[in-house]
Scaffold this active site. Structure first.
Site, mmCIF file in Angstrom:
data_model
loop_
_atom_site.group_PDB
_atom_site.id
_atom_site.type_symbol
_atom_site.label_atom_id
_atom_site.label_comp_id
_atom_site.label_asym_id
_atom_site.label_seq_id
_atom_site.Cartn_x
_atom_site.Cartn_y
_atom_site.Cartn_z
ATOM 1 N N GLU A 1 -50.637 99.796 -15.479
ATOM 2 C CA GLU A 1 -49.214 100.116 -15.679
ATOM 3 C C GLU A 1 -48.620 99.149 -16.684
ATOM 4 O O GLU A 1 -48.854 97.935 -16.603
ATOM 5 C CB GLU A 1 -48.403 99.966 -14.384
ATOM 6 C CG GLU A 1 -48.598 100.994 -13.316
ATOM 7 C CD GLU A 1 -47.662 100.739 -12.128
ATOM 8 O OE1 GLU A 1 -46.648 100.024 -12.308
ATOM 9 O OE2 GLU A 1 -47.957 101.237 -11.026
ATOM 10 N N GLU B 1 -37.966 109.134 -12.409
ATOM 11 C CA GLU B 1 -38.106 109.579 -11.019
ATOM 12 C C GLU B 1 -36.835 109.225 -10.254
ATOM 13 O O GLU B 1 -36.579 108.050 -9.960
ATOM 14 C CB GLU B 1 -39.324 108.929 -10.376
ATOM 15 C CG GLU B 1 -40.629 109.289 -11.079
ATOM 16 C CD GLU B 1 -41.807 108.482 -10.565
ATOM 17 O OE1 GLU B 1 -42.233 108.718 -9.411
ATOM 18 O OE2 GLU B 1 -42.293 107.598 -11.310
ATOM 19 N N LYS C 1 -36.744 107.073 -6.652
ATOM 20 C CA LYS C 1 -37.376 105.770 -6.458
ATOM 21 C C LYS C 1 -36.331 104.770 -5.967
ATOM 22 O O LYS C 1 -35.215 104.708 -6.490
ATOM 23 C CB LYS C 1 -38.000 105.266 -7.766
ATOM 24 C CG LYS C 1 -39.255 106.009 -8.178
ATOM 25 C CD LYS C 1 -40.064 105.238 -9.200
ATOM 26 C CE LYS C 1 -40.756 104.057 -8.547
ATOM 27 N NZ LYS C 1 -41.668 103.359 -9.481
ATOM 28 N N GLU D 1 -35.712 101.145 -11.988
ATOM 29 C CA GLU D 1 -36.863 101.772 -11.332
ATOM 30 C C GLU D 1 -36.874 103.284 -11.525
ATOM 31 O O GLU D 1 -37.930 103.905 -11.485
ATOM 32 C CB GLU D 1 -36.864 101.441 -9.838
ATOM 33 C CG GLU D 1 -37.284 100.020 -9.513
ATOM 34 C CD GLU D 1 -38.738 99.762 -9.886
ATOM 35 O OE1 GLU D 1 -39.599 100.597 -9.577
ATOM 36 O OE2 GLU D 1 -38.998 98.710 -10.504
#
Length: 411
Positions: free
Chosen positions: A267, A321, A324, A330
């Site tokens: 990541e 997203e 999250k 985030e």
């Protein structure tokens, strides 16, 4: 008429042959993290088309979602699938590990290219000592199960770590693991050396900049032109933080007696939006970080300490997203919004179909459509049909993506 029919059938044969082979373009060397903590994402079938239109052929999941694995059947996209931390205790049991692999992995292997299983994610960040103790036995049990099923040559086993497993990261030559993790990581490293699987690290230079924006030069973390830093022990110059972090991990591994383990980045990314205290979380910075990183990957660059080993990286993440937890950042690491539009420009353009379709029928639909056009042209033998066929052939060879978009708009 016979001559024209013969010519048209010849063109059909050539077209159907090249539509699935020679017209393919080379895929990007970068991998992508496909997270799904959201309630507004497109279906996996549509995501499959998006990634193929981007020529991305490596995807990392955080689970083994059967809907995703089915949607990518026969696409030649390579998958890393994940076993969450909640599975670790069960995976120390050989029977439960075998059941999981036989149910969640084996049924898909004939059509979907699963190459790796990550057992746990950032386990040592949890400070749950039971998880720490279960990690290596779970990895070993999953690997031994693959061996018993004859799948270990297809699928390897690893786990992903956060960068805070390091106690020292600069200069890179003195990189070292935390002392409290020594006994655990020693076994993990021995496992990697034994089974020849990579050591995965989640590395985010963004965090270093966010925490100390007055000390960490922004250009240094964004791969922009800068003075760089020198490692006094090796005299190696670093012009970006990510490469320094990778070499620090290599140094930490070497300090524990291993020089035969490859480090890969599972990541890395940069948020396009954040809270007021999340300095640097902007679309401009995110575009620079990921865009410059992609260029270095395309150039097959290695780090200063490993110049002949091209960096191997999975960017985080494919989509924003919206569910999250945590700070705003985030929920804003995605390269794309859920509707398929880019969050910022990094020089790649994909296409997300408007309608949901089954990827398994893609080729059949395309060939059936071509067959109908050929049939009309051959048997009607009129100028309009022949001209339509020639236009279709032109589109397939020179505007294939656009033609595919037309197909899906008609379905």
């Amino acid at each position: 008429m016979a001559a024209s029919s013969s010519l048209l059938f010849t063109l059909l044969l050539v077209l159907l042959t090249f539509s699935d082979s020679s017209v393919q373009t080379l895929g990007l060397e970068v991998g992508i993290n496909y997270g799904q903590i959201a309630n507004n994402l497109p279906s996996p079938a549509r995501v499959s088309y998006l990634l193929r239109s981007l020529n991305i052929s490596r995807v990392k999941l955080y689970d083994a979602d059967p809907n995703v694995l089915l949607a990518f059947a026969n696409t030649n996209v390579e998958f890393i699938i994940g076993l969450g931390n909640e599975y670790l205790q069960n995976m120390t049991d050989p029977i439960k590990a075998q059941n999981w692999i036989q149910q969640r992995v084996q049924p898909y292997l004939t059509r979907t290219k699963i190459t790796c299983i990550t057992v746990g994610n950032e386990v040592y960040k949890t400070y749950d000592h039971q998880l720490w103790s279960n990690l290596l036995p779970a990895m070993q049990t999953v690997y031994n199960t693959l061996v018993n099923l004859g799948l270990d040559k297809q699928v390897t086993v690893t786990t992903a770590h956060s960068l805070d497993i390091l106690s020292l990261s600069f200069p890179p030559s003195v990189g070292a693991f935390r002392q409290d993790l020594g006994e655990y990581l020693h076994g993990i490293l021995n496992f990697h050396a034994q089974v020849k699987s990579p050591f995965l690290i989640n590395a985010y230079p963004y965090f270093a900049y966010k925490d100390k924006p007055n000390e960490v030069p922004l250009n240094y973390v964004l791969f922009q032109p800068n003075q760089g830093t020198m490692d006094p022990s090796t005299n190696l110059k670093y012009d970006n933080m990510l490469f320094a972090q990778i070499d620090a991990v290599y140094s930490a591994i070497k300090a524990m007696g291993h020089t035969d383990i490859e480090v890969r980045i599972s990541e890395t990314g940069w948020p396009s939006r954040g809270d007021e205290n999340e300095v640097g979380a902007t679309p401009e910075n995110a575009g620079l970080y990921n865009g410059n990183l992609l260029r270095r990957i395309e150039e097959k660059q290695g780090t200063p300490a490993k110049p002949n080993v091209p960096i191997d990286i999975y960017v985080f993440a494919l989509f924003n997203e919206n569910q999250k937890p945590g700070p705003t950042s985030e929920r804003n690491y995605g390269l794309f919004y859920p509707d398929g539009t880019p969050v910022y420009n990094i020089g790649v353009q994909g296409y997300l179909p408007e309608l949901i379709y089954s990827s398994a029928t893609t080729n059949n639909v395309r060939k059936a459509f071509l067959g109908l056009t050929i049939t009309r042209a051959c048997y009607l033998n009129d100028d309009i049909s022949i001209k339509s066929l020639l236009a279709l052939i032109f589109l397939f060879f020179f505007c294939r993506d656009s033609l595919s978009a037309v197909f899906w708009s008609w379905l």
